[in-house]
Structures are given as C-alpha cells and as structure tokens.
Design an enzyme around this catalytic site. Structure first.
Site, PDB file in Angstrom:
ATOM      1  N   SER A  10      43.069 -54.140  54.387  1.00  0.00           N
ATOM      2  CA  SER A  10      42.168 -55.260  54.689  1.00  0.00           C
ATOM      3  C   SER A  10      42.982 -56.518  54.917  1.00  0.00           C
ATOM      4  CB  SER A  10      41.195 -55.502  53.537  1.00  0.00           C
ATOM      5  OG  SER A  10      40.572 -56.763  53.727  1.00  0.00           O
ATOM      6  N   HIS A  35      41.322 -53.061  58.730  1.00  0.00           N
ATOM      7  CA  HIS A  35      40.006 -53.404  58.186  1.00  0.00           C
ATOM      8  C   HIS A  35      39.813 -54.919  58.234  1.00  0.00           C
ATOM      9  CE1 HIS A  35      36.491 -52.525  55.610  1.00  0.00           C
ATOM     10  NE2 HIS A  35      36.781 -53.649  54.975  1.00  0.00           N
ATOM     11  N   ASP A  37      37.355 -57.985  57.364  1.00  0.00           N
ATOM     12  CA  ASP A  37      36.227 -58.388  56.511  1.00  0.00           C
ATOM     13  C   ASP A  37      35.631 -59.695  57.001  1.00  0.00           C
ATOM     14  OD1 ASP A  37      36.036 -56.389  54.424  1.00  0.00           O
ATOM     15  OD2 ASP A  37      38.034 -57.030  53.819  1.00  0.00           O
ATOM     16  N   MET A  39      32.836 -62.502  56.644  1.00  0.00           N
ATOM     17  CA  MET A  39      31.949 -63.049  55.601  1.00  0.00           C
ATOM     18  C   MET A  39      31.321 -64.346  56.074  1.00  0.00           C
ATOM     19  SD  MET A  39      34.365 -62.514  52.298  1.00  0.00           S
ATOM     20  CE  MET A  39      35.081 -60.919  51.911  1.00  0.00           C
ATOM     21  N   MET A  70      29.893 -58.548  56.551  1.00  0.00           N
ATOM     22  CA  MET A  70      29.155 -59.009  55.360  1.00  0.00           C
ATOM     23  C   MET A  70      28.401 -60.259  55.777  1.00  0.00           C
ATOM     24  SD  MET A  70      32.202 -58.194  52.675  1.00  0.00           S
ATOM     25  CE  MET A  70      33.398 -58.102  53.987  1.00  0.00           C
TER      26      MET A  70
HETATM   27  C1  DX5 Z   1      35.464 -57.367  49.703  1.00  0.00           C
HETATM   28  C2  DX5 Z   1      36.050 -56.774  50.969  1.00  0.00           C
HETATM   29  C3  DX5 Z   1      37.194 -55.856  50.721  1.00  0.00           C
HETATM   30  C4  DX5 Z   1      38.338 -56.527  50.039  1.00  0.00           C
HETATM   31  C5  DX5 Z   1      39.326 -55.525  49.574  1.00  0.00           C
HETATM   32  O1  DX5 Z   1      34.311 -58.077  49.980  1.00  0.00           O
HETATM   33  O2  DX5 Z   1      35.074 -56.041  51.671  1.00  0.00           O
HETATM   34  O3  DX5 Z   1      37.613 -55.227  51.928  1.00  0.00           O
HETATM   35  O4  DX5 Z   1      38.986 -57.437  50.884  1.00  0.00           O
HETATM   36  O5  DX5 Z   1      40.320 -56.218  48.899  1.00  0.00           O
HETATM   37  P1  DX5 Z   1      40.973 -55.627  47.584  1.00  0.00           P
HETATM   38  O6  DX5 Z   1      41.586 -54.320  47.972  1.00  0.00           O
HETATM   39  O7  DX5 Z   1      41.930 -56.660  47.186  1.00  0.00           O
HETATM   40  O8  DX5 Z   1      39.857 -55.422  46.597  1.00  0.00           O
HETATM   41 ZN    ZN Z   2      35.710 -54.662  53.444  1.00  0.00          ZN
END
Ligand code: DX5
Ligand code: ZN
Length: 244
Positions: A10, A35, A37, A39, A70
């Site tokens: 990520s 990946h 993310d 938000m 998200m």
């Molecule tokens: C959380 C994200 C994850 C996160 C994972 O909301 O969806 O993808 O970044 O990060 P780690 O591996 O540090 O928990």
């Molecule tokens: Zn994620």
C-alpha cells in the site's frame, strides 16, 4: 482471477514527497500489485489522495493498480478512477445502498470489481453479489489509517468467505496490519492477496523493500490453503492476463 499469491504494497505508507520513486522501488522490489488507498475524509476519518495522483504514477510501472476506494458515494467517481489507470476497483459494501449497481458499473468500465468489508460487517453482505465480483477485500483494521494493529477475529470471516467463494475465480484480499508475523495465519485462513503498507515501507529503497516483501511472501506461501496451489489454477491465471 485466482491462483498465485499476490503481495500488494500500500502506497499509503510511502514517502509522498517521492511518490514516483517509491512506486518504482516497490516495483523493482517484487511487488505484484500496487495498492492505492483513496480516502475522502467522509466515509473514513482521513484524506489521502485521489485520481490525479493515481494518473500521475500510472506511467511509473506496468503492475496492476489495485484501487481501494474508501469514499462515499463511490459511483460518481468510478469512471474517473478507471480512466486514471485503475485495474481493480474496490468499493466498500458500507459506502452506498446499491452495491450490486456499483459492481456492475465497474465491470461495464472494463475493470475488475472488488468489494471491501469493514471489520464489523458480516460476510452475508456479499452473499447475493458473489457472481459480480473479481475480488473480496477483508479489512483487518478499521479503514482510515496505516500502521494499525491486525484485528484477529477477522480470521474467522476470511475462512467463511473462502468457503463462500468456492470455485469462483474471485481473489480474497486481506488489508490492514499485515506483517511477516501474521501473514502465515492470514494465508492459512484462505487469503491469496495480501496488502501491506507499513510492513513493506520499513527502511528505504529497493533492497530493504524487497526483503520486507519476501519475508511476507515466504511466511504466507508456507501456509497457503492447498486447493489454491494446484497447477490448473496457476495455468488459468497466467493465461488470464490480469497478472502481469
Ligand atoms: C487502511 C488501508 C490499508 C492500510 C494498510 O485504511 O486500507 O491499505 O494502508 O496499511 P498497514 O499495512 O500499515 O496497516
Ligand atoms: Zn487498502
């Protein structure tokens, strides 16, 4: 869209000031997917980045862009993320009232469709959309932040979803708090796609990232559920073209 183990770092845990370099580094370090993310400060209590950032880093790698939305609502933005270069687009089951419609829209854009479940959401939320899915993402932290601790009881949900998937070509992805120490348990529960942010971006540069990815991969490979390791499925995925 099943078969070999996928490790998806990520980029939320990357150094955003050097994001292009960081993506190139995890590519060279052996990441299978990237990946992303996304938000919105509304569905989750944090804001990360949007489609323009994904578009900017798209030329840096040919690896699959695994885009985890998200955001709520998600539907108005699906086309934008598809055009920005997403290969897999995952929406949250909790993000809107019309999950079935969202999944159809993602596939209509020619992308792989994923659904994510927050820790409190039961697996029954996806019972009637299984045939519209290419990926199920089980959150093992509450979404919004990297670096949180893995929520252990989600392993039971992962096992149940593995059973629900049956023979369907659906990937089972786990996201949140995944480390080299719990990757074996995650894989043994039936996951075939592991997201890791802080556990991959520890240290700096290709060599350290490669060691981090390899440690997670080795732990998971040792404990994968046997039915995912047969040669027929490996053949299907290599012929399928998504894994590149
Ligand atoms: C959380 C994200 C994850 C996160 C994972 O909301 O969806 O993808 O970044 O990060 P780690 O591996 O540090 O928990
Ligand atoms: Zn994620």
């Amino acid at each position: 869209m099943t078969g070999e183990l996928i490790i998806a770092p990520s980029i939320l845990a990357a150094d955003f000031a050097r994001l292009g370099e960081e993506v190139a580094a995890i590519d060279a370090a052996g990441a299978d997917w990237i990946h992303c993310d996304v938000m919105d400060g509304h569905f989750v209590p944090n804001i990360s980045f949007g489609a323009d950032v994904i578009k900017a880093i798209r030329p840096v790698t040919t690896k699959v862009f695994d885009v985890h939305l998200m955001i709520a609502p998600a539907d108005p933005y699906l086309e934008t993320f598809a055009k920005a270069g997403a290969d897999v687009i995952t929406v949250h089951a909790e993000a809107g009232p019309h999950l079935d419609r969202s999944l159809q829209a993602i596939r209509a854009l020619g992308k792989k469709a994923g659904v994510s479940l927050c820790p409190a959401t039961p697996e029954s939320a996806i019972e009637y959309v299984l045939d519209r899915l290419d990926l199920v993402l089980v959150m093992t932290v509450n979404p919004g932040f990297g670096g949180q601790s893995f929520i252990g009881p989600q392993l039971a949900k992962i096992k149940r979803i593995r059973a629900m998937i049956g023979d369907r070509p659906i990937r089972l992805e786990v996201d949140g708090g995944v480390t080299r120490d719990n990757a074996a348990a995650v894989a043994a529960a039936g996951a075939d796609t592991l997201v890791a942010g802080s556990a991959v971006f520890r240290g700096r540069g290709v060599a350290e990232y490669a060691a981090n990815i390899e440690a997670i991969r080795a732990a998971a490979e040792a404990c994968r559920v046997p039915h995912l390791q047969n040669s027929e499925q490996r053949m299907r995925i290599s012929e399928g073209g998504l894994i590149r």
